[in-house]
Design a protein around this motif. Structure first.
Motif, PDB file in Angstrom:
ATOM      1  N   MET A  97      68.105  86.910  34.710  1.00 28.27           N
ATOM      2  CA  MET A  97      69.397  87.505  35.066  1.00 28.27           C
ATOM      3  C   MET A  97      69.624  87.483  36.578  1.00 28.27           C
ATOM      4  SD  MET A  97      71.014  88.102  32.363  1.00 28.27           S
ATOM      5  CE  MET A  97      70.772  88.360  30.627  1.00 28.27           C
ATOM      6  N   ASP A  98      68.574  87.768  37.339  1.00 31.17           N
ATOM      7  CA  ASP A  98      68.697  87.724  38.805  1.00 31.17           C
ATOM      8  C   ASP A  98      69.046  86.315  39.278  1.00 31.17           C
ATOM      9  OD1 ASP A  98      68.088  90.420  38.924  1.00 31.17           O
ATOM     10  OD2 ASP A  98      66.012  90.126  39.596  1.00 31.17           O
ATOM     11  N   ARG A  99      68.394  85.314  38.704  1.00 33.53           N
ATOM     12  CA  ARG A  99      68.680  83.919  39.093  1.00 33.53           C
ATOM     13  C   ARG A  99      70.078  83.503  38.645  1.00 33.53           C
ATOM     14  NH1 ARG A  99      64.197  80.484  40.622  1.00 33.53           N
ATOM     15  NH2 ARG A  99      62.350  81.785  40.766  1.00 33.53           N
ATOM     16  N   LEU A 100      70.475  83.948  37.471  1.00 34.84           N
ATOM     17  CA  LEU A 100      71.817  83.659  36.973  1.00 34.84           C
ATOM     18  C   LEU A 100      72.858  84.251  37.923  1.00 34.84           C
ATOM     19  CD1 LEU A 100      73.622  82.575  34.615  1.00 34.84           C
ATOM     20  CD2 LEU A 100      73.387  84.843  33.590  1.00 34.84           C
ATOM     21  N   ASP A 101      72.655  85.514  38.303  1.00 33.98           N
ATOM     22  CA  ASP A 101      73.598  86.179  39.202  1.00 33.98           C
ATOM     23  C   ASP A 101      73.632  85.533  40.586  1.00 33.98           C
ATOM     24  OD1 ASP A 101      74.376  87.947  37.235  1.00 33.98           O
ATOM     25  OD2 ASP A 101      73.079  89.575  37.929  1.00 33.98           O
ATOM     26  N   ALA A 102      72.514  84.981  41.023  1.00 30.22           N
ATOM     27  CA  ALA A 102      72.429  84.368  42.350  1.00 30.22           C
ATOM     28  C   ALA A 102      72.724  82.867  42.325  1.00 30.22           C
ATOM     29  CB  ALA A 102      71.032  84.612  42.937  1.00 30.22           C
ATOM     30  N   SER A 103      73.096  82.347  41.174  1.00 28.92           N
ATOM     31  CA  SER A 103      73.223  80.894  41.020  1.00 28.92           C
ATOM     32  C   SER A 103      74.312  80.274  41.894  1.00 28.92           C
ATOM     33  CB  SER A 103      73.480  80.537  39.553  1.00 28.92           C
ATOM     34  OG  SER A 103      74.739  81.042  39.136  1.00 28.92           O
ATOM     35  N   GLY A 104      75.328  81.023  42.220  1.00 28.23           N
ATOM     36  CA  GLY A 104      76.392  80.468  43.051  1.00 28.23           C
ATOM     37  C   GLY A 104      77.184  79.363  42.382  1.00 28.23           C
ATOM     38  N   VAL A 105      77.236  79.367  41.073  1.00 28.12           N
ATOM     39  CA  VAL A 105      77.961  78.339  40.320  1.00 28.12           C
ATOM     40  C   VAL A 105      79.428  78.353  40.720  1.00 28.12           C
ATOM     41  CG1 VAL A 105      78.796  77.798  37.992  1.00 28.12           C
ATOM     42  CG2 VAL A 105      76.380  78.272  38.371  1.00 28.12           C
ATOM     43  N   ASP A 106      79.938  77.189  41.068  1.00 27.18           N
ATOM     44  CA  ASP A 106      81.339  77.098  41.488  1.00 27.18           C
ATOM     45  C   ASP A 106      82.276  76.703  40.342  1.00 27.18           C
ATOM     46  OD1 ASP A 106      80.526  74.494  41.217  1.00 27.18           O
ATOM     47  OD2 ASP A 106      81.175  73.843  43.207  1.00 27.18           O
ATOM     48  N   ASP A 107      81.735  76.497  39.150  1.00 30.00           N
ATOM     49  CA  ASP A 107      82.543  76.131  37.993  1.00 30.00           C
ATOM     50  C   ASP A 107      82.145  76.992  36.796  1.00 30.00           C
ATOM     51  OD1 ASP A 107      84.196  74.892  36.171  1.00 30.00           O
ATOM     52  OD2 ASP A 107      83.095  73.001  36.145  1.00 30.00           O
ATOM     53  N   PRO A 108      82.512  78.280  36.834  1.00 26.67           N
ATOM     54  CA  PRO A 108      82.115  79.147  35.720  1.00 26.67           C
ATOM     55  C   PRO A 108      82.673  78.680  34.374  1.00 26.67           C
ATOM     56  CG  PRO A 108      83.558  80.321  37.251  1.00 26.67           C
ATOM     57  CD  PRO A 108      83.261  79.000  37.859  1.00 26.67           C
ATOM     58  N   ALA A 109      83.789  77.968  34.392  1.00 32.68           N
ATOM     59  CA  ALA A 109      84.349  77.480  33.127  1.00 32.68           C
ATOM     60  C   ALA A 109      83.381  76.527  32.430  1.00 32.68           C
ATOM     61  CB  ALA A 109      85.695  76.793  33.376  1.00 32.68           C
ATOM     62  N   ALA A 110      82.652  75.717  33.190  1.00 24.99           N
ATOM     63  CA  ALA A 110      81.670  74.802  32.591  1.00 24.99           C
ATOM     64  C   ALA A 110      80.515  75.585  31.981  1.00 24.99           C
ATOM     65  CB  ALA A 110      81.160  73.808  33.630  1.00 24.99           C
ATOM     66  N   ALA A 111      80.127  76.667  32.619  1.00 29.64           N
ATOM     67  CA  ALA A 111      79.062  77.522  32.069  1.00 29.64           C
ATOM     68  C   ALA A 111      79.520  78.169  30.768  1.00 29.64           C
ATOM     69  CB  ALA A 111      78.651  78.585  33.090  1.00 29.64           C
ATOM     70  N   VAL A 112      80.747  78.663  30.765  1.00 29.19           N
ATOM     71  CA  VAL A 112      81.304  79.286  29.566  1.00 29.19           C
ATOM     72  C   VAL A 112      81.412  78.260  28.443  1.00 29.19           C
ATOM     73  CG1 VAL A 112      83.388  80.348  28.589  1.00 29.19           C
ATOM     74  CG2 VAL A 112      82.511  81.116  30.817  1.00 29.19           C
ATOM     75  N   PHE A 113      81.884  77.056  28.759  1.00 32.55           N
ATOM     76  CA  PHE A 113      82.010  76.004  27.747  1.00 32.55           C
ATOM     77  C   PHE A 113      80.653  75.700  27.112  1.00 32.55           C
ATOM     78  CE2 PHE A 113      82.130  71.657  26.229  1.00 32.55           C
ATOM     79  CZ  PHE A 113      83.294  71.645  25.468  1.00 32.55           C
ATOM     80  N   ALA A 114      79.620  75.557  27.932  1.00 31.88           N
ATOM     81  CA  ALA A 114      78.285  75.250  27.411  1.00 31.88           C
ATOM     82  C   ALA A 114      77.752  76.408  26.566  1.00 31.88           C
ATOM     83  CB  ALA A 114      77.330  74.931  28.553  1.00 31.88           C
ATOM     84  N   ALA A 115      77.951  77.634  27.035  1.00 32.06           N
ATOM     85  CA  ALA A 115      77.479  78.792  26.274  1.00 32.06           C
ATOM     86  C   ALA A 115      78.183  78.866  24.920  1.00 32.06           C
ATOM     87  CB  ALA A 115      77.703  80.073  27.073  1.00 32.06           C
ATOM     88  N   ARG A 116      79.499  78.671  24.922  1.00 33.43           N
ATOM     89  CA  ARG A 116      80.247  78.698  23.668  1.00 33.43           C
ATOM     90  C   ARG A 116      79.788  77.575  22.737  1.00 33.43           C
ATOM     91  NH1 ARG A 116      84.500  82.200  23.554  1.00 33.43           N
ATOM     92  NH2 ARG A 116      85.551  81.036  21.907  1.00 33.43           N
ATOM     93  N   ASP A 117      79.464  76.437  23.325  1.00 32.05           N
ATOM     94  CA  ASP A 117      78.966  75.305  22.548  1.00 32.05           C
ATOM     95  C   ASP A 117      77.641  75.665  21.860  1.00 32.05           C
ATOM     96  OD1 ASP A 117      78.890  72.767  21.462  1.00 32.05           O
ATOM     97  OD2 ASP A 117      78.538  71.740  23.355  1.00 32.05           O
ATOM     98  N   VAL A 118      76.731  76.291  22.592  1.00 28.42           N
ATOM     99  CA  VAL A 118      75.428  76.667  22.011  1.00 28.42           C
ATOM    100  C   VAL A 118      75.616  77.760  20.949  1.00 28.42           C
ATOM    101  CG1 VAL A 118      73.113  77.569  22.465  1.00 28.42           C
ATOM    102  CG2 VAL A 118      74.131  75.887  24.016  1.00 28.42           C
ATOM    103  N   PHE A 119      76.457  78.740  21.224  1.00 28.99           N
ATOM    104  CA  PHE A 119      76.749  79.740  20.185  1.00 28.99           C
ATOM    105  C   PHE A 119      77.306  79.046  18.943  1.00 28.99           C
ATOM    106  CE2 PHE A 119      77.108  83.251  23.478  1.00 28.99           C
ATOM    107  CZ  PHE A 119      76.139  84.074  22.915  1.00 28.99           C
ATOM    108  N   GLY A 120      78.177  78.062  19.143  1.00 31.09           N
ATOM    109  CA  GLY A 120      78.740  77.314  18.020  1.00 31.09           C
ATOM    110  C   GLY A 120      77.676  76.568  17.226  1.00 31.09           C
ATOM    111  N   LEU A 121      76.683  76.040  17.923  1.00 29.52           N
ATOM    112  CA  LEU A 121      75.585  75.364  17.225  1.00 29.52           C
ATOM    113  C   LEU A 121      74.811  76.347  16.341  1.00 29.52           C
ATOM    114  CD1 LEU A 121      74.187  73.052  20.054  1.00 29.52           C
ATOM    115  CD2 LEU A 121      75.419  72.339  17.989  1.00 29.52           C
ATOM    116  N   PHE A 122      74.527  77.526  16.863  1.00 35.47           N
ATOM    117  CA  PHE A 122      73.834  78.538  16.061  1.00 35.47           C
ATOM    118  C   PHE A 122      74.666  78.910  14.834  1.00 35.47           C
ATOM    119  CE2 PHE A 122      71.073  79.422  19.760  1.00 35.47           C
ATOM    120  CZ  PHE A 122      69.850  79.520  19.107  1.00 35.47           C
ATOM    121  N   LEU A 123      75.959  79.063  15.026  1.00 37.83           N
ATOM    122  CA  LEU A 123      76.835  79.409  13.917  1.00 37.83           C
ATOM    123  C   LEU A 123      76.823  78.311  12.849  1.00 37.83           C
ATOM    124  CD1 LEU A 123      78.786  81.626  13.011  1.00 37.83           C
ATOM    125  CD2 LEU A 123      80.611  80.342  14.126  1.00 37.83           C
TER     126      LEU A 123
END
Length: 178
Positions: A141-167
């Motif tokens: 969580m600390d590394r995630l918070d410090a990641s400095g990602v400039d494209d949070p939409a890409a992170a959300v897309f990937a997370a939703r994709d993985v949740f979709g795979l589990f579903l």
């Protein structure tokens, strides 16, 4: 807003849907627990391999200790079940996508620790038991918070994709035993 907060807010619906589906499994029942593990085996190895191929170790040096594929495969082997066909992993072409996919896998460990309490001692349970170094989730969580990602939409897309795979995996396995 931190990347963790963005991911939590923008994947809450997916998370709830996956929790609802996997909450239907009675992990004290041998057959249902096997089905649960097979659903996870359709996703976890493929996503972990994709993360590794995309260089997750650069972002999370303790990555090898976080992998759960071998634990999952060992539990399935104890049942004598064949491995199910894996689902195609998400495309992880950016650092943001890596963090998004990893957010789902690391979060599933927290859920797994709670679910492990439902698995009787006579059934294999190494996949669901907490593993890795103490404080690993906090480090993540600390590394995630410090990641400095400039494209949070890409992170959300990937997370939703993985949740979709589990579903999808959960639905496929439930259909197979119906």
């Amino acid at each position: 807003m931190s990347l963790r907060s963005v991911l939590r807010a923008q994947t809450a619906d997916c998370h709830a849907e996956v929790d609802t589906l996997f909450g239907t499994f009675d992990l004290s029942n041998r057959q249902q627990y096997q089905t649960f593990l097979c659903a996870h085996a359709r996703v976890v190895p493929a996503v972990e391999d994709a993360l590794e191929d995309a260089g997750i170790i650069r972002l999370l040096p303790d990555w090898p200790e976080r992998r759960r594929t071998q634990l999952l495969l060992a539990d399935i082997a104890e049942f004598g079940d064949p491995l199910p066909q894996p689902l195609p992993p998400p495309a992880l072409h950016s650092e943001a996508a890596l963090w998004g996919a990893l957010y789902v896998l690391e979060g599933s460990k927290l859920g797994g620790a709670l679910l492990a309490k439902s698995v009787p001692d006579h059934l294999p349970g190494s996949y669901l038991r907490p593993q890795g170094p103490k404080g690993a989730i906090r480090t993540f969580m600390d590394r995630l918070d410090a990641s400095g990602v400039d494209d949070p939409a890409a992170a959300v897309f990937a997370a939703r994709d993985v949740f979709g795979l589990f579903l999808k995996a959960g639905q496929l396995e439930l259909e197979a035993v119906s």
